[in-house]
Design an enzyme around this catalytic site. Structure first.
Site, PDB file in Angstrom:
ATOM      1  CG  ASP A  75      56.869  -5.025  11.116  1.00 13.20           C
ATOM      2  OD1 ASP A  75      57.129  -4.277  10.435  1.00 13.20           O
ATOM      3  OD2 ASP A  75      57.501  -5.099  12.223  1.00 13.20           O
ATOM      4  CG  ASP A  82      55.119  -0.417   2.917  1.00 10.07           C
ATOM      5  OD1 ASP A  82      54.692  -1.343   3.830  1.00 10.07           O
ATOM      6  OD2 ASP A  82      55.446  -0.953   1.828  1.00 10.07           O
ATOM      7  CG  HIS A 114      55.147 -20.140 -11.462  1.00  8.91           C
ATOM      8  ND1 HIS A 114      55.631 -21.225 -11.833  1.00  8.91           N
ATOM      9  CD2 HIS A 114      53.711 -20.080 -11.090  1.00  8.91           C
ATOM     10  CE1 HIS A 114      54.590 -22.225 -12.037  1.00  8.91           C
ATOM     11  NE2 HIS A 114      53.504 -21.595 -11.850  1.00  8.91           N
ATOM     12  CB  CYS A 123      41.938   0.014  -5.603  1.00  9.08           C
ATOM     13  SG  CYS A 123      40.938  -1.181  -4.941  1.00  9.08           S
ATOM     14  CG  ASP A 183      51.983  -6.450  -2.489  1.00  5.27           C
ATOM     15  OD1 ASP A 183      50.869  -6.960  -2.873  1.00  5.27           O
ATOM     16  OD2 ASP A 183      52.140  -5.600  -1.509  1.00  5.27           O
TER      17      ASP A 183
END
Length: 347
Positions: A49, A226, A139, A16, A67
């Protein structure tokens, strides 16, 4: 979608690519010193948020997010696409337009073929091009297991920000992608999916939320987030708490990918999903007849999931019709009511 190297087998976390669980993350964040007060910071850490928003002037604000995760599919090109779509999604959820991105790369350069990294970057680059986002740098580090993601910057008018805190009693809740992604990607690692099933879940993850976000621009959306690592109920609970409302979820209306329950019953429930369930257990009321597998599915840790939209009842059906006409797998899955703040009732 196969490669000589199974990328998912190189991850110590499994299929996952899950985030740190919400309970552990919350505990860690409590130790942070107070942040600098700045009147231009329009959205910060307070409401959990999707992205931060910083005001530049009366007509322009920056939307910023980041992310990254370990491989959740074996094909490096599609891993790059999933990672890019997932990172960009936070900007769409805030109502913003993504404009630039920075790659974040961790890769075992001495043990894996460099062509694998090249394919990851190519996949991300193609997805950025589809979104109209310029890659401005990045990076990289040499690491024992591959990880990839992006930091994304978007722009928005300060008066047009969509947060997860504006849901109102009487609103309908719309979800724009099916859930069950975490269970299916865990099943990829166990070689339990057919090529067609891998293609289906990969297509869900690589689909940008761009069309969904642009479609809802014509509507008076009250709140949006989301659905990603904390699962449908985890992100719904943040909306409920931030909006000081209660949320009802109709389980039989929630779109779920094929074979999710079967595979969950066979043991393909990722640890992140179980952590999500434990985190919201005390604020969710389930029907007595709902078994544990179905409860886990509602908390399944999603990668690059859909938008959860709160909109007035009068506009909900029209928005769903427009979303579906534009190719978005949207469904009304519940509503917002007055009640216990932050609570969720599953029907």
């Amino acid at each position: 979608m196969t490669t000589p190297i199974k990328l998912t087998s190189l991850s110590s976390k499994g299929g996952c690519g899950c985030k740190i669980g919400p309970a552990d993350l919350s505990q860690a964040l409590r130790s942070l010193p107070p942040t600098v007060t700045n009147p231009n910071l329009l959205v910060g850490l307070d409401t959990s948020d999707d992205a931060g928003v910083y005001k530049i002037n009366d007509n322009l604000a920056l939307v910023q997010t980041v992310d990254f995760f370990t491989p959740i599919v074996d094909d490096p090109y599609y891993f790059g696409q999933v990672a890019a779509a997932n990172a960009i999604s936070d900007v769409y959820a805030m109502g913003g337009k993504p404009i630039t991105a920075l790659n974040i790369v961790a890769f075992p350069i001495s043990t894996l073929d460099k062509s694998i990294l090249a394919e990851i970057l190519r996949g991300a680059g193609d997805k950025l091009n589809e979104a109209g986002v310029a890659l401005v740098g990045g990076h990289s580090i040499d690491d024992k297991e591959p990880k990839f993601g992006l930091a994304v910057t978007g722009i928005i008018h300060p008066d047009q920000i969509r947060t997860n805190t504006g849901a109102k009693p009487g609103d309908k809740l719309i979800l724009t992608k099916p859930i069950g992604v975490g269970i299916l990607t865990t099943s990829i690692k166990k070689d339990l999916l057919s090529d067609d099933e891998i293609t289906r879940v990969t297509n869900v993850m690589t689909t940008l939320n761009k069309t969904a976000a642009e479609t809802m621009d014509a509507y008076n959306v009250h709140a949006c987030t989301d659905v990603t690592g904390f699962g449908l109920l985890g992100h719904a609970s943040e909306m409920a708490k931030g909006s000081d409302v209660e949320i009802n979820i109709a389980y039989n209306q929630v779109p779920i990918l094929p074979r999710v329950k079967e595979l969950a019953e066979a043991g393909s429930v990722p640890g992140g999903t179980k952590n999500n369930y434990a985190h919201v257990k005390d604020i969710v009321s389930y029907p007595d007849t709902m078994d544990q597998i179905d409860r886990w599915i509602l908390c399944d840790a999603v990668t690059s999931g859909g938008l959860l939209i709160a909109i007035g009842n009068a506009e909900a059906d029209s928005l769903v019709t427009d979303l579906q006409a534009n190719g978005v797998e949207a469904k009304i899955i519940g509503d917002v009511v007055e009640g216990k703040s932050g609570h969720i009732t599953v029907n």
